[in-house]
Design a protein around this motif. Structure first.
Motif, PDB file in Angstrom:
ATOM      1  N   ALA A  30      48.163  37.261  47.920  1.00 40.00           N
ATOM      2  CA  ALA A  30      47.582  38.199  46.962  1.00 40.00           C
ATOM      3  C   ALA A  30      48.090  37.914  45.546  1.00 40.00           C
ATOM      4  O   ALA A  30      47.313  37.894  44.585  1.00 40.00           O
ATOM      5  CB  ALA A  30      47.911  39.632  47.373  1.00 40.00           C
ATOM      6  N   GLU A  31      49.390  37.689  45.414  1.00 33.50           N
ATOM      7  CA  GLU A  31      49.955  37.402  44.093  1.00 33.50           C
ATOM      8  C   GLU A  31      49.406  36.094  43.528  1.00 33.50           C
ATOM      9  O   GLU A  31      49.037  36.020  42.339  1.00 33.50           O
ATOM     10  CB  GLU A  31      51.484  37.330  44.190  1.00 33.50           C
ATOM     11  N   GLN A  32      49.335  35.059  44.372  1.00 30.78           N
ATOM     12  CA  GLN A  32      48.834  33.769  43.905  1.00 30.78           C
ATOM     13  C   GLN A  32      47.358  33.850  43.530  1.00 30.78           C
ATOM     14  O   GLN A  32      46.923  33.245  42.547  1.00 30.78           O
ATOM     15  CB  GLN A  32      49.047  32.698  44.985  1.00 30.78           C
ATOM     16  N   ALA A  33      46.571  34.597  44.317  1.00 34.49           N
ATOM     17  CA  ALA A  33      45.150  34.745  44.006  1.00 34.49           C
ATOM     18  C   ALA A  33      44.957  35.482  42.685  1.00 34.49           C
ATOM     19  O   ALA A  33      44.099  35.108  41.870  1.00 34.49           O
ATOM     20  CB  ALA A  33      44.445  35.486  45.146  1.00 34.49           C
ATOM     21  N   GLU A  34      45.750  36.523  42.462  1.00 34.43           N
ATOM     22  CA  GLU A  34      45.646  37.275  41.206  1.00 34.43           C
ATOM     23  C   GLU A  34      46.012  36.393  40.014  1.00 34.43           C
ATOM     24  O   GLU A  34      45.329  36.394  38.982  1.00 34.43           O
ATOM     25  CB  GLU A  34      46.554  38.504  41.265  1.00 34.43           C
ATOM     26  N   GLN A  35      47.083  35.629  40.148  1.00 35.02           N
ATOM     27  CA  GLN A  35      47.488  34.731  39.066  1.00 35.02           C
ATOM     28  C   GLN A  35      46.442  33.648  38.823  1.00 35.02           C
ATOM     29  O   GLN A  35      46.156  33.283  37.677  1.00 35.02           O
ATOM     30  CB  GLN A  35      48.845  34.102  39.392  1.00 35.02           C
ATOM     31  N   ALA A  36      45.865  33.126  39.915  1.00 36.91           N
ATOM     32  CA  ALA A  36      44.826  32.106  39.769  1.00 36.91           C
ATOM     33  C   ALA A  36      43.610  32.672  39.059  1.00 36.91           C
ATOM     34  O   ALA A  36      43.009  31.994  38.205  1.00 36.91           O
ATOM     35  CB  ALA A  36      44.436  31.562  41.145  1.00 36.91           C
ATOM     36  N   TYR A  37      43.231  33.906  39.377  1.00 39.09           N
ATOM     37  CA  TYR A  37      42.100  34.529  38.701  1.00 39.09           C
ATOM     38  C   TYR A  37      42.391  34.703  37.212  1.00 39.09           C
ATOM     39  O   TYR A  37      41.523  34.455  36.362  1.00 39.09           O
ATOM     40  CB  TYR A  37      41.778  35.884  39.331  1.00 39.09           C
ATOM     41  N   GLU A  38      43.594  35.127  36.878  1.00 40.11           N
ATOM     42  CA  GLU A  38      43.939  35.322  35.475  1.00 40.11           C
ATOM     43  C   GLU A  38      43.912  33.993  34.717  1.00 40.11           C
ATOM     44  O   GLU A  38      43.439  33.930  33.578  1.00 40.11           O
ATOM     45  CB  GLU A  38      45.322  35.971  35.353  1.00 40.11           C
ATOM     46  N   ARG A  39      44.436  32.921  35.333  1.00 40.35           N
ATOM     47  CA  ARG A  39      44.384  31.612  34.672  1.00 40.35           C
ATOM     48  C   ARG A  39      42.938  31.175  34.467  1.00 40.35           C
ATOM     49  O   ARG A  39      42.585  30.625  33.423  1.00 40.35           O
ATOM     50  CB  ARG A  39      45.154  30.579  35.491  1.00 40.35           C
ATOM     51  N   TRP A  40      42.117  31.391  35.473  1.00 42.34           N
ATOM     52  CA  TRP A  40      40.708  31.041  35.370  1.00 42.34           C
ATOM     53  C   TRP A  40      40.023  31.890  34.303  1.00 42.34           C
ATOM     54  O   TRP A  40      39.231  31.407  33.510  1.00 42.34           O
ATOM     55  CB  TRP A  40      40.042  31.243  36.729  1.00 42.34           C
ATOM     56  N   GLY A  41      40.353  33.191  34.259  1.00 40.60           N
ATOM     57  CA  GLY A  41      39.741  34.097  33.300  1.00 40.60           C
ATOM     58  C   GLY A  41      40.102  33.765  31.862  1.00 40.60           C
ATOM     59  O   GLY A  41      39.290  33.929  30.948  1.00 40.60           O
ATOM     60  N   LEU A  72      35.502  34.550  27.531  1.00 45.75           N
ATOM     61  CA  LEU A  72      34.628  34.778  26.386  1.00 45.75           C
ATOM     62  C   LEU A  72      33.317  34.006  26.469  1.00 45.75           C
ATOM     63  O   LEU A  72      32.506  34.064  25.533  1.00 45.75           O
ATOM     64  CB  LEU A  72      35.363  34.413  25.088  1.00 45.75           C
ATOM     65  N   ARG A  73      33.098  33.315  27.551  1.00 47.85           N
ATOM     66  CA  ARG A  73      31.879  32.527  27.681  1.00 47.85           C
ATOM     67  C   ARG A  73      30.874  33.268  28.560  1.00 47.85           C
ATOM     68  O   ARG A  73      31.253  34.049  29.440  1.00 47.85           O
ATOM     69  CB  ARG A  73      32.200  31.152  28.262  1.00 47.85           C
ATOM     70  N   PRO A  74      29.567  33.035  28.337  1.00 45.60           N
ATOM     71  CA  PRO A  74      28.564  33.752  29.143  1.00 45.60           C
ATOM     72  C   PRO A  74      28.579  33.296  30.593  1.00 45.60           C
ATOM     73  O   PRO A  74      29.012  32.184  30.927  1.00 45.60           O
ATOM     74  CB  PRO A  74      27.243  33.394  28.451  1.00 45.60           C
ATOM     75  N   ILE A  75      28.045  34.181  31.438  1.00 44.68           N
ATOM     76  CA  ILE A  75      28.037  33.897  32.864  1.00 44.68           C
ATOM     77  C   ILE A  75      27.267  32.612  33.176  1.00 44.68           C
ATOM     78  O   ILE A  75      27.644  31.860  34.079  1.00 44.68           O
ATOM     79  CB  ILE A  75      27.413  35.085  33.627  1.00 44.68           C
ATOM     80  N   ARG A  76      26.189  32.333  32.410  1.00 48.33           N
ATOM     81  CA  ARG A  76      25.379  31.155  32.706  1.00 48.33           C
ATOM     82  C   ARG A  76      26.203  29.871  32.594  1.00 48.33           C
ATOM     83  O   ARG A  76      25.897  28.887  33.248  1.00 48.33           O
ATOM     84  CB  ARG A  76      24.156  31.099  31.809  1.00 48.33           C
ATOM     85  N   ASP A  77      27.256  29.898  31.727  1.00 52.90           N
ATOM     86  CA  ASP A  77      28.113  28.708  31.608  1.00 52.90           C
ATOM     87  C   ASP A  77      29.046  28.548  32.798  1.00 52.90           C
ATOM     88  O   ASP A  77      29.590  27.474  33.024  1.00 52.90           O
ATOM     89  CB  ASP A  77      28.945  28.781  30.326  1.00 52.90           C
ATOM     90  N   LEU A  78      29.256  29.624  33.516  1.00 52.12           N
ATOM     91  CA  LEU A  78      30.171  29.577  34.652  1.00 52.12           C
ATOM     92  C   LEU A  78      29.490  29.058  35.914  1.00 52.12           C
ATOM     93  O   LEU A  78      30.166  28.552  36.819  1.00 52.12           O
ATOM     94  CB  LEU A  78      30.749  30.967  34.943  1.00 52.12           C
ATOM     95  N   LEU A  79      28.175  29.217  35.965  1.00 59.40           N
ATOM     96  CA  LEU A  79      27.467  28.853  37.194  1.00 59.40           C
ATOM     97  C   LEU A  79      27.105  27.374  37.182  1.00 59.40           C
ATOM     98  O   LEU A  79      26.518  26.887  36.204  1.00 59.40           O
ATOM     99  CB  LEU A  79      26.182  29.685  37.324  1.00 59.40           C
ATOM    100  N   PRO A  80      27.399  26.638  38.225  1.00 57.38           N
ATOM    101  CA  PRO A  80      26.926  25.255  38.334  1.00 57.38           C
ATOM    102  C   PRO A  80      25.398  25.244  38.349  1.00 57.38           C
ATOM    103  O   PRO A  80      24.760  26.169  38.866  1.00 57.38           O
ATOM    104  CB  PRO A  80      27.508  24.785  39.672  1.00 57.38           C
TER     105      PRO A  80
END
Length: 377
Positions: free
Chosen positions: A127-138, A143-151
């Protein structure tokens, strides 16, 4: 006759002197072990050469081993030898087979490694690693639109399903809308739809779940799906909302959902993943069974090769850290003189005997020459 006897006698005396002299010289390499004193004065040549120079011998042996025998270059050549690599891979396979045959579970392995309550500990760690990974990814994408996130492939696949989804909802949800079975079916379809699309799909699921997607869709569909133009309107609405959603920045989505709720959802998902299927309490051999062939044929040789490569790169430091010269020196110094003598004799006994015989031979030749000279004079 007297001349022949005289020459034989001189040769025998010379051989005896030469052989005994060399034998005594060889014995004096080791004996006596301790100095001998007479009248308070130490006799010369006591103790023997090796007992007297034992420390220097140990030092020189240590340097010889490191500088000329067990060198980093020699060890690296051995490590990179193909036969050694193949043997190491075979050893790795045998060790892995024996370990898997123990039928140990991940929980038992963690317990053996002093990780108590592995279910809870591993769940919290995940849980801690997943939360940290999400924050690093975020931090990268917030600040970028969702369309840029989707392959592109995922975006195209999701857009291709919008019309199909509208028809499907119109056909199926209306029939089951009022029943609990229909509600469960709708919830399951929505969950599967997003779960099959990885992390971005999970984010979309959390976004729509924030407004209680199942209840909202169930309430709105009961009104709109009874009209003739419902399917077209639903499809148009889905397209409109989809394009709006693509333009939202990730930060806006987080604001709508609430970052704390996202963190809680990420942590909960990580905990579920750790505890799913009870894998912590299933034998490791059973968990890796589908991949066993690849594990033995590809992964073990690759891991062995990587380990050998790393060892080869670090061999100078490893040899320096081991202090082989000090090990050899301390080991030799710890030997008793009797054992050290036995070791040297076990290696050079034949050569030392040949030195004794050579001394006797030279002594006999010298005796023959002396006898001949004596007779001539």
């Amino acid at each position: 006759m007297d001349t022949f006897v005289y020459l034989v006698f001189m040769m025998a005396v010379g051989a005896l002197i030469g052989g005994v002299t060399n034998f005594i010289a060889i014995v004096m390499l080791f004996r006596p072990y301790e100095p001998i004193y007479i009248g308070g004065k130490r006799l010369p040549l006591t103790p023997g050469l090796i007992p007297k120079r034992k420390r220097e011998l140990a030092e020189q042996l240590g340097k010889t081993v490191v500088e000329h025998l067990v060198t980093p270059e020699g060890l690296r050549r051995k490590l990179t030898d193909s036969a050694f690599a193949a043997g190491a891979a075979d050893w790795g396979r045998e060790w892995l087979k024996r370990w898997l045959s123990r039928r140990e579970t991940p929980a038992q392995l963690l317990e053996r490694l002093s990780v108590h309550l592995p279910d809870e500990r591993l769940s919290e760690l995940a849980a801690e690693q997943a939360e940290q990974a999400y924050e690093r990814w975020g931090e990268t994408w917030r600040l970028r639109p969702i369309r840029d996130l989707l392959p592109p492939e995922l975006k195209g696949a999701m857009e291709a399903r919008i019309d199909t989804l509208a028809d499907y909802l119109a056909d199926r949800v209306l029939d089951y809308f009022s029943s609990e079975e229909g509600k469960r079916q709708l919830a399951g379809m929505v969950d599967r739809f997003f779960q099959e699309r990885g992390m971005v799909g999970g984010m979309l699921h959390m976004l729509l779940g924030n407004v209680n997607l199942v209840d909202k869709v169930q309430s709105e569909l009961s009104k709109f799906l009874r009209h003739a133009g419902t399917r077209t309107m639903l499809a148009r609405l889905l397209w409109t909302e989809w394009n709006k959603w693509l333009d939202y920045p990730l930060a806006a989505v987080e604001g709508m959902i609430g970052r704390q709720r996202i963190h809680e959802a990420v942590r909960a998902a990580a905990r579920r993943l750790v505890r799913s299927n009870g894998w912590l309490h299933r034998p490791i051999a059973e968990l890796v069974a589908p991949y066993e062939q690849e594990l033995f044929d590809r992964l073990v040789p690759q891991a062995t090769g990587k380990a050998i490569h790393v060892l080869g790169d670090k061999i100078e430091g490893i040899v320096a850290q081991l202090g082989l010269a000090d090990i050899v020196r301390d080991q030799v110094e710890s030997f008793s003189l009797r054992r050290l003598e036995a070791i040297i004799l076990s290696i050079a006994r034949r050569e030392l005997k040949m030195i004794t015989y050579l001394g006797a031979l030279l002594g006999a030749l010298i005796g023959a020459v002396q006898g001949t000279i004596g007779l001539w004079l």
